[in-house]
Design a protein around this motif. Structure first.
Motif, PDB file in Angstrom:
ATOM      1  N   ARG A  45       0.846  -1.192   0.000  1.00  0.00           N
ATOM      2  CA  ARG A  45       0.000   0.000   0.000  1.00  0.00           C
ATOM      3  C   ARG A  45       0.886   1.248   0.000  1.00  0.00           C
ATOM      4  O   ARG A  45       1.882   1.316   0.721  1.00  0.00           O
ATOM      5  N   THR A  69       0.471   5.480   0.450  1.00  0.00           N
ATOM      6  CA  THR A  69      -0.477   6.508   0.876  1.00  0.00           C
ATOM      7  C   THR A  69       0.037   7.886   0.452  1.00  0.00           C
ATOM      8  O   THR A  69       1.236   8.071   0.211  1.00  0.00           O
ATOM      9  N   LEU A  90       0.061   2.909  -6.994  1.00  0.00           N
ATOM     10  CA  LEU A  90      -0.281   4.328  -7.072  1.00  0.00           C
ATOM     11  C   LEU A  90      -1.679   4.523  -7.667  1.00  0.00           C
ATOM     12  O   LEU A  90      -2.393   5.454  -7.279  1.00  0.00           O
ATOM     13  N   LEU A 110      -3.932   4.016  -4.796  1.00  0.00           N
ATOM     14  CA  LEU A 110      -3.904   5.232  -3.973  1.00  0.00           C
ATOM     15  C   LEU A 110      -4.877   6.269  -4.526  1.00  0.00           C
ATOM     16  O   LEU A 110      -5.677   6.849  -3.770  1.00  0.00           O
ATOM     17  N   ARG A 135      -8.430   5.800  -3.691  1.00  0.00           N
ATOM     18  CA  ARG A 135      -8.822   6.070  -2.302  1.00  0.00           C
ATOM     19  C   ARG A 135      -8.830   7.551  -1.959  1.00  0.00           C
ATOM     20  O   ARG A 135      -9.382   7.951  -0.933  1.00  0.00           O
ATOM     21  N   VAL A 136      -8.192   8.379  -2.764  1.00  0.00           N
ATOM     22  CA  VAL A 136      -7.985   9.786  -2.420  1.00  0.00           C
ATOM     23  C   VAL A 136      -9.310  10.543  -2.336  1.00  0.00           C
ATOM     24  O   VAL A 136     -10.155  10.449  -3.230  1.00  0.00           O
TER      25      VAL A 136
END
Length: 262
Positions: free
Chosen positions: A70, A72, A187, A190, A193-194
């Motif tokens: 993962r 972040t 990425l 990521l 999820r942003v």
């Protein structure tokens, strides 16, 4: 070109210019490299010391560690802060495009004291959908970046840039295809999820937004939504420009930075 060891990985960066000048950090889009800033350097180095770097598994930076599944925004922001510290700068101007703009949002929301200003381009508080990014992640792991680049790269640039630079898409397909599949996939996840819509309401950072009228990945509406939730002024929308103004109109973009940051 230099390398910084950060959290067990080698991060490739360039630090250019006079150490007495304020530091300007430039973060590139997903699938590209720090080379996206090359045509802006002559204009910027007159006023700034400039630091560019390659994201995980991009360019000459090492892939994301195998023991971590993962990435972040905070991981990437801390990488940027480590690079700034290596340059001897406690505070710096930050410019980020696309996922580089996500790094900028994380810095604004959690590390405002480190920023002199933030310019976020072709990005959003939310970019696309989680399903779309997770699908792309799975496809990259199955097919590889060299295959996926055929369809992805043409979306980066507006028609004007492609007409003026016939080899532009082909060249960036080669560069994207050389990246690390797994790092790129992480990425993508990521980005799925942003969500910074509730994180940027209160900050003390001078913030400007820039977009392109022909950007299909983060269209002007995405920048306008980011402006509303971040208390930024209306974004500057560059006509006949797609997702990567540093490549498509480096002179115009450089002048925007020089006009506002100096």
């Amino acid at each position: 070109m230099a390398f910084l060891k950060h959290n067990g990985r080698a991060v490739c960066y360039r630090l250019l210019g006079d150490s007495a000048k304020p530091l300007l950090m430039l973060a590139h889009p997903l699938g590209m490299t720090q080379g996206v800033w090359d045509d802006m350097l002559p204009a910027l180095l007159g006023k700034f010391r400039v630091l560019t770097w390659d994201l995980p598994g991009h360019g000459a930076s090492a892939a994301w560690p195998e023991d971590s599944d993962r990435i972040t925004p905070e991981d990437l922001a801390r990488e940027a802060l480590a690079l700034a510290a290596a340059a001897g700068a406690e505070r710096f101007h930050f410019v980020g495009t696309s996922i580089g703009g996500v790094i900028g949002q994380q810095l604004v929301s959690q590390h405002a004291d480190s920023l002199l200003s933030a310019t976020l381009t072709n990005t959003g508080a939310v970019i696309g959908t989680a399903d779309a990014w997770n699908t792309r992640s799975a496809n990259v792991l199955e097919l590889g970046l060299s295959v996926m680049a055929v369809d992805i790269v043409p979306r980066w640039f507006g028609p004007a840039a492609c007409e003026q630079q016939p080899a532009l898409v082909e060249g960036w397909r080669v560069i994207m295809g050389r990246g690390d599949d797994r790092s790129y996939a992480l990425l993508c996840e990521l980005l799925g999820r942003v969500d910074f819509r509730e994180k940027l309401g209160e900050h003390r950072v001078p913030l400007q937004l820039v977009g392109g009228s022909d950007d299909v990945a983060t269209p002007p509406e995405t920048l306008k939504a980011l402006a509303q939730c971040s208390s930024a002024s209306d974004p500057v929308i560059l006509e006949h420009v797609g997702h990567v103004p540093s490549v498509e109109c480096p002179d115009r973009f450089s002048q925007i930075l020089l006009d506002t940051l100096t």
